[in-house]
Write an enzyme that holds these catalytic residues in place. Structure first.
Site, PDB file in Angstrom:
ATOM      1  CG  HIS A   3       0.292   9.009  -6.899  1.00  0.00           C
ATOM      2  ND1 HIS A   3      -0.596   9.049  -6.362  1.00  0.00           N
ATOM      3  CD2 HIS A   3       0.390   9.797  -7.915  1.00  0.00           C
ATOM      4  CE1 HIS A   3      -1.793   9.896  -6.964  1.00  0.00           C
ATOM      5  NE2 HIS A   3      -0.564  10.088  -8.038  1.00  0.00           N
ATOM      6  CG  HIS A  56      -1.698   0.981   1.595  1.00  0.00           C
ATOM      7  ND1 HIS A  56      -2.524   1.096   1.035  1.00  0.00           N
ATOM      8  CD2 HIS A  56      -1.466   2.657   1.912  1.00  0.00           C
ATOM      9  CE1 HIS A  56      -4.064   2.384   0.993  1.00  0.00           C
ATOM     10  NE2 HIS A  56      -2.647   3.140   1.355  1.00  0.00           N
ATOM     11  CD  GLU A  57       1.782   3.690   4.214  1.00  0.00           C
ATOM     12  OE1 GLU A  57       1.955   4.608   3.206  1.00  0.00           O
ATOM     13  OE2 GLU A  57       1.152   3.227   4.267  1.00  0.00           O
ATOM     14  CG  HIS A  82       0.533   6.335  -0.595  1.00  0.00           C
ATOM     15  ND1 HIS A  82      -0.666   6.989  -1.009  1.00  0.00           N
ATOM     16  CD2 HIS A  82      -0.220   6.039   0.321  1.00  0.00           C
ATOM     17  CE1 HIS A  82      -2.041   6.716  -0.395  1.00  0.00           C
ATOM     18  NE2 HIS A  82      -1.624   5.577   0.293  1.00  0.00           N
TER      19      HIS A  82
END
Length: 327
Positions: free
Chosen positions: A49, A42-43, A46
């Protein structure tokens, strides 16, 4: 995930500096639980991105996007944790280096949707209470208002809200999530639909879909309207079918009564909370895609459709199911 320096091209070229701080349990050897691994993926979504950002201005680079849209890359990247090729490469025994046995892997994946009806209902109940609290004047007795809302939903007594009012920090602690708690599931609608593009291509590592994801989502930050970016990647706006499938709820899509769009409009006719996404964060994506708040606030909530268009009944929960079909 934190960006120590965001990407930019003006007033000077600036490459991103991104860190992920992994506060996992220490040990010898240091092992990751399945939840830890999901958090890592999940991280890193980020981080991607931020690192793949390719825009002119720092103010719209990387994760400088709408609150619901910022979770798309992170929640989307979680899906690769369950890809067999990834698990066979990284889910290995700490001593022998052997991959996880297939029978154990099958059990892990099958358990992903365990008790999903319960989890969905407790979340949706909190989201609806949040919305209703911002529908009109503040209640003089919040707990009595909560009870009225849950009774109106036919909320099963055996299931509590994920966040009951006394500790519902999302609603009261800041403006970021007040009347916007539903956005977690709306982000899930998007990430499930986005990963379905790879499933439809028959390859979780399809280079064409991967290039489109980088071009239209990961590299563009908030430089364009999120609706346009998602449509450029997917060819259409997100639908709820992939979320239903991912939560194991698709089979019960016709078993739960729903309120109509007209009823939903009447129910939220007095909804006066500000436009959490469109106005507060400067994009209309997560909140209806078009039009002003008063005209489109009902369609704005409808993508999580499910949330505002769903009534729950004890017999449905007893069967462990809950429909999220769009109204």
């Amino acid at each position: 995930c934190s960006a120590m320096r965001a990407q930019a091209k003006y007033p000077e070229e600036q490459t991103p500096v991104v860190i992920n701080v992994c506060n996992f349990s220490k040990g010898d050897p240091a092992l990751l639980s399945y939840d830890d691994a999901r958090t890592l993926f999940h991280e890193f979504g980020h981080a991607l991105h931020q690192m793949l950002s390719d825009v002119t201005y720092e103010s719209v680079s990387g994760t400088s996007v709408a609150r619901d849209f910022v979770e798309l890359p992170s929640q989307l990247f979680e899906h690769w944790l369950e890809v067999p090729e990834v698990l066979s490469e990284f889910a290995t025994h700490c001593e022998t280096g052997m991959p996880m046995p297939q029978d154990i892997l099958d059990k892990v994946l099958k358990a992903a949707n365990f008790d999903m009806g319960f989890a969905t209902v407790e979340y949706v109940a909190s989201a609806l209470v949040d919305l209703e609290f911002h529908n009109g004047a503040a209640p003089t007795d919040p707990m009595a208002r909560q009870a009225d809302i849950l009774a109106d939903l036919s909320m099963p007594h055996a299931i509590g809200m994920r966040h009951a009012t006394p500790h519902f920090a999302h609603v009261f602690a800041s403006d970021g999530y007040s009347s916007g708690y539903y956005s977690y599931m709306w982000s899930e609608v998007m990430d499930a639909d986005a990963f379905a593009a790879f499933e439809e291509a028959g390859n979780a590592f399809d280079p064409v879909r991967a290039a489109a994801l980088e071009t239209h989502i990961l590299s563009t930050g908030g430089s364009q309207d999120a609706e346009a970016l998602y449509k450029a990647f997917r060819g259409r706006l997100p639908g709820v079918a992939a979320l239903q499938k991912g939560r194991g709820l698709a089979a019960c899509s016709g078993s739960v009564s729903q309120i109509t769009v007209h009823q939903m409009q009447q129910r939220f006719a007095g909804f006066a909370a500000r436009d959490v996404f469109g106005h507060h964060f400067g994009t209309g994506f997560g909140t209806g895609f078009s039009g002003d708040m008063r005209r489109d606030r009902y369609r704005r909530v409808r993508p999580v459709g499910m949330i505002c268009g769903q009534r729950f009944h004890p017999e449905h929960i007893q069967r462990g199911v809950c429909n999220l079909a769009a109204v």
